[in-house]
Design an enzyme around this catalytic site. Structure first.
Site, mmCIF file in Angstrom:
data_model
loop_
_atom_site.group_PDB
_atom_site.id
_atom_site.type_symbol
_atom_site.label_atom_id
_atom_site.label_comp_id
_atom_site.label_asym_id
_atom_site.label_seq_id
_atom_site.Cartn_x
_atom_site.Cartn_y
_atom_site.Cartn_z
ATOM 1 N N GLU A 25 0.747 -1.907 -0.275
ATOM 2 C CA GLU A 25 0.473 -0.210 0.097
ATOM 3 C C GLU A 25 1.039 1.040 -0.151
ATOM 4 O O GLU A 25 1.873 0.723 -0.047
ATOM 5 C CB GLU A 25 -0.923 0.111 1.358
ATOM 6 C CG GLU A 25 0.109 -0.265 2.623
ATOM 7 C CD GLU A 25 -1.295 0.550 3.858
ATOM 8 O OE1 GLU A 25 -1.698 1.499 3.673
ATOM 9 O OE2 GLU A 25 -0.757 -0.026 5.102
ATOM 10 N N LYS A 86 -5.573 11.179 1.269
ATOM 11 C CA LYS A 86 -5.523 9.903 1.718
ATOM 12 C C LYS A 86 -7.281 8.530 0.739
ATOM 13 O O LYS A 86 -8.149 9.282 1.392
ATOM 14 C CB LYS A 86 -5.707 9.143 3.018
ATOM 15 C CG LYS A 86 -5.903 8.325 3.512
ATOM 16 C CD LYS A 86 -6.175 8.305 5.527
ATOM 17 C CE LYS A 86 -7.003 7.523 5.967
ATOM 18 N NZ LYS A 86 -7.176 7.481 7.253
ATOM 19 N N ASP A 138 -16.435 4.620 14.951
ATOM 20 C CA ASP A 138 -15.318 4.641 13.913
ATOM 21 C C ASP A 138 -14.765 3.222 13.545
ATOM 22 O O ASP A 138 -14.652 3.152 14.251
ATOM 23 C CB ASP A 138 -14.742 6.072 13.967
ATOM 24 C CG ASP A 138 -13.243 5.827 13.365
ATOM 25 O OD1 ASP A 138 -13.358 5.634 12.543
ATOM 26 O OD2 ASP A 138 -13.082 7.247 13.466
ATOM 27 N N SER A 140 -13.014 1.176 10.455
ATOM 28 C CA SER A 140 -12.315 1.406 9.353
ATOM 29 C C SER A 140 -12.739 0.668 8.024
ATOM 30 O O SER A 140 -13.481 -0.503 8.596
ATOM 31 C CB SER A 140 -10.957 1.118 9.284
ATOM 32 O OG SER A 140 -10.377 1.711 8.109
ATOM 33 N N ALA A 141 -13.132 1.682 6.697
ATOM 34 C CA ALA A 141 -13.875 0.441 5.828
ATOM 35 C C ALA A 141 -12.959 -0.674 5.382
ATOM 36 O O ALA A 141 -12.545 -1.324 4.919
ATOM 37 C CB ALA A 141 -13.408 1.232 4.425
ATOM 38 N N LYS A 159 -3.042 -2.048 15.426
ATOM 39 C CA LYS A 159 -2.673 -1.172 16.678
ATOM 40 C C LYS A 159 -2.990 -0.813 18.013
ATOM 41 O O LYS A 159 -4.269 -1.004 17.405
ATOM 42 C CB LYS A 159 -1.940 0.115 15.749
ATOM 43 C CG LYS A 159 -0.641 0.973 16.084
ATOM 44 C CD LYS A 159 -0.486 2.170 15.220
ATOM 45 C CE LYS A 159 0.693 1.546 14.894
ATOM 46 N NZ LYS A 159 1.203 3.040 13.469
#
Ligand code: PSU
Ligand code: MN
Length: 302
Positions: A25, A86, A138, A140-141, A159
């Protein structure tokens, strides 16, 4: 060939002959590490993939085209440009139709890798369910993408800026196998420990490659999270990192950071407030992931 896809000829050739290819990535380069260590690391990680018998394919968006395989100059661009977009999944149509430049997250990189026909993807840490997600929602996708796109992800676990327990629950809900390589405990990026038992453990790249081919042969679409613990010599104790993580979370709350800015803010805060140690651990674990990812890709391709 997909109209939005530009695949480097070397990678195209490798894919055509069925050689092992490993996707990498670019958000980690532009938003995950400071310059010039980010570019040095990106190049070193590609070298580790090559040394272990696979072809590296770093992915990013240039002028509205999804590039699979970047030149050194293109890597430099993402390392230096401090206002690069991003790009997660929901940003792709905008950045591509507006012909912009974007660094791709785990979710967007997986999708582009899948478009190119790449099955194995190596990163440092995935996005997940944030602490306090019961209020912020919240999530993440990266996780929803992992539920639907059949590209395996090698990471050093999750993390602890995130809620590791909730992230593991979410992965279970979405039917995403979580396999830790070589130990029973799920790792937490900087640390080999997290306090959570890994849902699955496998001890060889061959067994992991067999799990991948079995999953997809069964028609079970979606990813597998392969958690590869940071090498013991570079590990930072979880309680040592927790102090910095708590301060980062407090700073994010005080500055009312929301949405897609949250993860880059926390990553930068931690990098700025820990000495070089956390960066060194970060670099070591990504290289180690590249080695293991390439080994899995080679067995999978064979
Ligand atoms: N976690 C890390 N390092 C990273 C990221 C997450 O330890 O570089 C990046 C990855 O690109 C990941 C993205 O896909 O952050 C997740 O962002 P968000 O939480 O906004 O989905
Ligand atoms: Mn988020």
């Amino acid at each position: 060939m997909h109209q939005f896809l530009t695949i480097h000829p070397k990678i195209q050739e490798a894919l055509q002959v069925g050689k092992a290819v490993v996707a990498l990535e670019s958000t980690i380069i532009s938003h995950g590490m400071p310059y010039p260590k980010n570019v040095e690391t990106a190049l070193a990680v590609e070298e580790v993939v090559r040394a272990n018998g696979a072809v590296p394919a770093t992915i990013a968006i240039f002028n509205g085209q999804c590039h699979v395989g970047l030149s050194k100059e293109e890597l430099e661009y993402f390392g230096k440009a401090n206002r690069v977009w991003k790009v997660s999944l929901r940003d792709m149509p905008y950045v591509i139709s507006q012909q912009l430049y974007g660094a791709t997250t785990v979710a967007a990189t997986m999708r582009i890798a899948a478009m190119a026909g790449i099955k194995i993807f190596v990163t440092g840490g995935i996005g997940g369910v944030h602490r306090g997600a019961e209020n912020s929602m919240d999530i993440s996708a990266d996780l929803t993408e992992m539920a639907q796109t059949s590209v395996a992800v090698v990471s050093a676990g999750v993390k602890s800026i995130l809620d590791i327990g909730l992230t593991l629950e979410y992965l279970e809900t979405k039917g995403i196998p979580v396999v830790t390589y070589g130990q029973d405990e799920f790792p937490s990026f900087y640390s080999r420990k997290s306090g959570f038992r890994s849902p699955l453990t496998l001890n060889t790249p061959k067994e992991i490659a067999q799990l991948l081919s079995t999953k997809w042969q069964l028609g079970l679409e979606g990813s597998v999270l392969i958690a590869n613990p940071v090498p013991a010599e570079q590990e930072i104790a979880a309680d040592e990192m927790e102090v910095h993580i708590q301060q980062a979370l407090d700073a994010a709350a005080a500055q009312k950071i929301t949405g897609k800015e949250v993860t880059p803010f926390l990553l930068k805060y931690i990098a700025d407030h820990t000495n070089g140690e956390s960066l060194e651990a970060n670099i070591a674990l990504i290289k180690h992931n590249a080695k293991v990812g390439a080994e899995i890709a080679v067995v999978y391709a064979g």
